[in-house]
Design a protein around this motif. Structure first.
Motif, PDB file in Angstrom:
ATOM      1  N   PHE A 136       0.831  -1.204   0.000  1.00  0.00           N
ATOM      2  CA  PHE A 136       0.000   0.000   0.000  1.00  0.00           C
ATOM      3  C   PHE A 136       0.864   1.252   0.000  1.00  0.00           C
ATOM      4  CE2 PHE A 136      -2.679  -3.358   1.682  1.00  0.00           C
ATOM      5  CZ  PHE A 136      -3.773  -3.235   0.837  1.00  0.00           C
ATOM      6  N   GLU A 137       0.342   2.244  -0.669  1.00  0.00           N
ATOM      7  CA  GLU A 137       0.986   3.548  -0.732  1.00  0.00           C
ATOM      8  C   GLU A 137       1.260   4.063   0.697  1.00  0.00           C
ATOM      9  OE1 GLU A 137      -1.769   6.636  -2.068  1.00  0.00           O
ATOM     10  OE2 GLU A 137      -0.146   7.352  -3.357  1.00  0.00           O
ATOM     11  N   GLY A 138       2.474   4.528   0.930  1.00  0.00           N
ATOM     12  CA  GLY A 138       2.808   5.131   2.222  1.00  0.00           C
ATOM     13  C   GLY A 138       3.308   4.143   3.263  1.00  0.00           C
ATOM     14  N   HIS A 139       3.058   2.846   3.051  1.00  0.00           N
ATOM     15  CA  HIS A 139       3.520   1.854   4.036  1.00  0.00           C
ATOM     16  C   HIS A 139       5.010   1.588   3.787  1.00  0.00           C
ATOM     17  CE1 HIS A 139      -0.670   0.137   5.168  1.00  0.00           C
ATOM     18  NE2 HIS A 139      -0.760   1.380   4.739  1.00  0.00           N
ATOM     19  N   PHE A 140       5.747   1.483   4.874  1.00  0.00           N
ATOM     20  CA  PHE A 140       7.198   1.299   4.780  1.00  0.00           C
ATOM     21  C   PHE A 140       7.550  -0.097   5.286  1.00  0.00           C
ATOM     22  CE2 PHE A 140      11.378   1.931   7.104  1.00  0.00           C
ATOM     23  CZ  PHE A 140      12.170   1.924   5.964  1.00  0.00           C
ATOM     24  N   HIS A 141       8.354  -0.800   4.499  1.00  0.00           N
ATOM     25  CA  HIS A 141       8.704  -2.167   4.889  1.00  0.00           C
ATOM     26  C   HIS A 141      10.214  -2.387   4.865  1.00  0.00           C
ATOM     27  CE1 HIS A 141       4.440  -2.916   4.714  1.00  0.00           C
ATOM     28  NE2 HIS A 141       4.399  -2.541   3.453  1.00  0.00           N
TER      29      HIS A 141
END
Ligand SMILES: Cc1ncc(COP(=O)(O)O)c(C=O)c1O
Length: 435
Positions: A136-141
């Motif tokens: 998802f847009e904006g999620h950081f992994h």
């Protein structure tokens, strides 16, 4: 100031004067040089004392120098700095994680959140024999090439099929990887359902932060999350919760316990060890059996599950499991988030605070709750003034050049929260006066 001298010296040898890029504080134009951390406080080399609202990006969940973690590390040092070797403590830690985290039937250790998400998507790809990953847009992994797309440096274009053009967050990421990443808007179930139905034969995994703390604190909509779970099950797609930040943050079972939605796999780090370098991939036993030595998917390393980190994490998890632990966290959380909301009103500054458990986002300039990660409604000028005002008055907030999460530890007290609220109100008055 000694900080300036250290920065001048550091720039001779360290790129940009820092050992890791994210430690440069853009609002100070240098890093903060810490000399000591105790409980809820940090001190810098110039003798300034701060209430710590960064807590090592959420890793120092038990505060600084917690006696149980210190004792465990000391014991590990007495045993020997054992690298790449198993001990009785590895299974003990895995048992504690398994007891706490709903999906964690089996556990494998790593050193960092980045390594854990890299391992989790590899497991998903090998288990499903498919190669695309939906994020998802904006999620950081983390910062490995596959997943470091569409986090915070811009907004991709929304295409006709509802997907968002993937863009890498770093130079050097091969363009071909964009073909393996599907980026979608967060909390938009119609687009998700359409894209998953169309792409089910190629999608190995959906990875997400159940609470998107990397954009401050944006909760999943419960209906959205349940439907994501259903659609992944229906179409043979592995659902991965990246709980590197949300794990243990609001309750022992993290985001999956909070929402009552169990993923197939999850990644943990930060609060898992309370400041020691440890991470884990956990999940459903059948899927986890893809890993070596049972299966052919490899995930190992010289420092994976290093004894000092494992023993520190056993101590951290033992503390977290004690009765009353989350009552304290929730008392502080309620007081802090209500207090910030009141301070915004008293000072006449538009803004919304969103917090779940020990971490929160403050959206200065926002007038409505923030539910998606596209173009956050934040007035950056206000945010900069606020953070500087807090730093000057001894409340440490980090900044990465964009809106981020802040938080407290289990060693913060009600008095710390009240002191932080006084600082917050004064810093908001600065914002009101100058913006
Ligand atoms: C949700 C999430 N996943 C992965 C990572 C990467 O973890 P690490 O910095 O330990 O590599 C982070 C780090 O902040 C994170 O917040």
């Amino acid at each position: 100031m000694k900080s300036d001298e250290l920065f001048t010296e550091a720039q001779k040898y360290l790129v940009g004067g820092v050992g890791a890029g994210g430690r440069f504080h853009p609002l100070l134009s240098r890093p903060v040089y810490f000399s000591r951390g105790r409980g809820s406080h940090l001190w810098d080399v110039d003798g300034k004392r701060y209430i710590d609202f960064f807590t090592g990006s959420g890793a120092n969940f038990l505060g600084h120098d917690h006696p149980a973690i210190r004792k465990a590390i000391q014991k590990a040092l007495d045993i020997g700095i054992i690298c790449n070797g198993e001990t009785e403590y590895h299974a003990r830690l895995a048992g504690l994680v398994s007891e706490a985290v709903p999906c964690a039937e089996k556990v494998r250790f790593a050193n960092s959140g980045t390594e854990a998400t890299m391992g989790a998507i590899r497991i998903a790809r090998s288990f499903t024999k498919k190669y695309k990953i939906l994020k998802f847009e904006g999620h950081f992994h983390g910062m490995h090439d596959y997943l470091w797309h569409n986090c915070s440096s811009g907004v991709g274009e929304i295409r006709e099929d509802g997907t968002i053009t993937p863009f890498p967050e770093s130079a050097g990421v091969p363009e071909v990887l964009a073909d393996l990443v599907v980026v979608l808007p967060f909390n938009d179930i119609n687009t998700f359902a359409r894209v998953v139905r169309a792409g089910k034969d190629e999608l190995a995994a959906v990875i997400m932060e159940p609470v998107c703390y990397n954009q401050g604190c944006i909760p999943s909509d419960l209906g959205f999350l349940r439907e994501v779970r259903n659609l992944c099950t229906e179409h043979g797609i592995v659902l991965i919760f990246d709980e590197v930040l949300s794990g243990f943050r609001m309750c022992r079972g993290g985001g999956q316990e909070y929402y009552g939605v169990t993923p197939d796999l999850c990644t943990l780090a930060k609060a898992l060890g309370g400041g020691v370098p440890i991470a884990a991939v956990c999940g459903n036993a059948e899927i986890m059996s893809s890993l070596n030595p049972v299966g052919r998917t490899v995930m190992s390393g010289t420092y994976s599950g290093h004894l000092t980190a494992v023993m520190g994490a056993v101590a951290c998890q033992t503390e977290i499991a004690k009765p009353g632990f989350y009552e304290h966290i929730n008392v502080l959380a309620d007081r802090l988030y209500k207090g910030i909301t009141e301070a915004l009103q008293v000072c006449g500054v538009p803004g919304i605070v969103q917090g779940i458990g020990a971490r929160f986002g403050l959206y200065l300039g926002a007038t409505e709750p923030v539910t998606h990660c596209r173009r956050l409604p934040v007035n950056r000028e206000m945010e900069i003034r606020f953070i500087k005002g807090c730093l000057n008055r001894g409340l440490y907030l980090h900044d990465y050049g964009h809106t981020m999460h802040h938080g407290f530890s289990a060693q913060h007290s009600v008095a710390d929260i009240d002191e932080a609220l006084n600082v917050t109100e004064d810093a908001l008055r600065d914002v009101k006066a100058k913006c």
